[in-house]
Design a protein around this motif. Structure first.
Motif, short mmCIF file in Angstrom:
data_model
loop_
_atom_site.label_atom_id
_atom_site.label_comp_id
_atom_site.label_asym_id
_atom_site.label_seq_id
_atom_site.Cartn_x
_atom_site.Cartn_y
_atom_site.Cartn_z
N ILE A 2 0.85 -1.20 0.00
CA ILE A 2 0.00 0.00 0.00
C ILE A 2 0.88 1.24 0.00
O ILE A 2 1.84 1.32 0.77
N THR A 3 0.57 2.19 -0.86
CA THR A 3 1.28 3.47 -0.86
C THR A 3 0.33 4.58 -0.47
O THR A 3 -0.83 4.60 -0.91
N ARG A 4 0.82 5.48 0.36
CA ARG A 4 0.04 6.66 0.77
C ARG A 4 0.94 7.89 0.74
O ARG A 4 2.15 7.78 0.55
N THR A 5 0.33 9.05 0.96
CA THR A 5 1.07 10.30 0.79
C THR A 5 0.60 11.37 1.77
O THR A 5 -0.54 11.34 2.24
N PHE A 6 1.48 12.32 2.02
CA PHE A 6 1.13 13.53 2.78
C PHE A 6 0.82 14.70 1.84
O PHE A 6 0.64 15.83 2.28
N SER A 7 0.76 14.44 0.54
CA SER A 7 0.59 15.51 -0.44
C SER A 7 -0.84 16.00 -0.57
O SER A 7 -1.06 17.13 -0.98
N LYS A 8 -1.82 15.17 -0.25
CA LYS A 8 -3.21 15.50 -0.56
C LYS A 8 -3.94 16.07 0.65
O LYS A 8 -3.95 17.26 0.87
N VAL A 9 -4.57 15.22 1.46
CA VAL A 9 -5.39 15.73 2.56
C VAL A 9 -4.54 16.51 3.57
O VAL A 9 -5.03 17.43 4.23
N TYR A 10 -3.26 16.17 3.69
CA TYR A 10 -2.39 16.87 4.65
C TYR A 10 -1.80 18.16 4.09
O TYR A 10 -1.17 18.92 4.82
N GLY A 11 -1.94 18.38 2.79
CA GLY A 11 -1.50 19.64 2.19
C GLY A 11 -0.01 19.86 2.16
O GLY A 11 0.46 20.99 2.25
#
Length: 389
Positions: free
Chosen positions: A242-251
């Protein structure tokens, strides 16, 4: 007011070159302050940015409050902040740290996962097949080019859903290692996978199949039927990355902080292809702080729901089709030439998404604040009067 979210002018950040400059300058607005201020029409110098799925509210105010005091340590390598973020993510999801990798944005997570699975195929002396829905986020295909694997694209169905049966058929008939890429919610359509179909497949897939779940937009999903790959991982699945990011909901798109959640064995394999000291000091610190701000995250999610409703109501009134979005964007019909639509929007100082394969009469539009989307739908209605759409 404690833990209030904040808006930030992205162009002002770019002028100072980085998040550090933005924090040092201060002057950010809380959402409550932003709501009370009149919306200003976009201009050529400051267009409305609805093209890259960034967070219209910037980043958490806790970052502004707490990061400045850390800047005196920027001369040091980010070893301690990196370890702290690793610990924070593991704690956030209630998993052990040996299931987590930190990456330079989720794009590096996707690339490293792909290379890890390719190495598995090489070790087994088997060919690699990559199975993807179409359309979807294109980075996997781009990263795969030097490896030259077989890539199978499976069209979405008439309701924009993943065709799990066809993807599964491609996996089952292949005598080699399969990497199944599922962007969930899917980019650009925003639809989510049917959890029963998908996870039944995960449980019954061949031993040579690995599932790569790109969950960059998962935090935005409000549908109770959605099931993250993390649930399957914690339930004992051995074939999931699984890959996730801090780019979207965390801005924090400018900080380039992503991460992988997987099994300890696959974590080791993915780590082999990661850049050493691959994340930066400011990004690591900001991400750890962002995880703690539930209020900002929830405000962003709630605002996104309101913005989506504004757009879908107008699309319904105009008779324009759209995919059932669960991300911070919406993929809708334009009933005209795509390039003309983009040009007409740009003439009104609004930037929208790029063209995607198969759906050349649809446009992906980022969901900004409710005020921004009111402006956008006003343009759509005006375009209808002019017969642009």
């Amino acid at each position: 007011m404690e833990n209030v979210e904040q808006t930030i002018n992205r162009r002002d950040i770019l002028k100072v070159g980085s998040l550090v400059g933005a924090v040092a300058l201060g002057g950010l607005l809380s959402p409550m302050q932003a709501v009370s201020q009149p919306f200003k029409n976009p201009t050529r110098d400051k267009p409305l940015l609805l093209d890259s799925n960034e967070n219209a509210y910037g980043f958490s105010s806790l970052i502004e409050k707490n990061l400045v005091k850390e800047l005196t340590n920027m001369s040091l390598y980010p070893i301690k902040p990196e370890q702290q973020l690793l610990t924070d993510i593991a704690k956030f999801y209630n998993v052990k740290e040996d299931r987590v990798c930190l990456t330079n944005g989720s794009s590096a997570a996707l690339q490293s996962a792909l290379y890890a699975v390719n190495k598995m195929a090489q070790e087994a002396n088997l060919p690699l097949r990559i199975i993807v829905p179409n359309p979807t986020f294109e980075f996997i295909e781009a990263y795969a080019k030097p490896l030259d694997p077989e890539i199978i694209k499976v069209e979405l169905d008439s309701k924009f859903n993943f065709d799990i049966d066809k993807m599964k058929k491609s996996e089952m008939e292949f005598d080699g290692v399969s990497l199944v890429y599922i962007c969930n919610p899917n980019n650009p359509t925003g639809n989510i996978a049917n959890p029963n179909d998908l996870y039944s497949w995960v449980r019954n897939a061949k031993s040579t199949t690995i599932f790569l779940f790109d969950e960059s937009y998962a935090e935005y999903v409000a549908d109770s039927g959605f099931k993250s790959g993390i649930d399957m991982l914690k339930g004992g699945a051995k074939n999931i990355i699984i890959t996730r990011t801090f780019s979207k909901v965390y801005g924090l798109a400018g900080c380039r902080i992503g991460y992988v959640l997987t099994t300890p064995e696959l974590q080791k394999r993915v780590s082999e292809f990661l850049q050493l000291v691959g994340i930066n000091f400011v990004g690591a610190k900001a991400a750890s702080i962002a995880l703690k701000d539930f209020n900002f995250r929830q405000y962003t999610i709630n605002s996104n729901i309101k913005s989506r409703e504004i757009v879908t109501r107008t699309l319904d009134s105009l008779g324009l089709k759209y995919a059932p979005s669960h991300g911070n964007f919406i993929f809708h019909e334009i009933a005209g030439d795509f390039d003309d639509f983009v040009k007409n929007m740009k003439n009104q100082n609004v930037l929208v998404g790029r063209k995607f394969d198969v759906y050349d009469n649809f446009c992906r539009v980022t969901l900004g604040t409710p005020d921004q989307m009111q402006y956008y739908v006003k343009l759509l209605k005006n375009f209808r009067e002019k017969r642009y759409i």
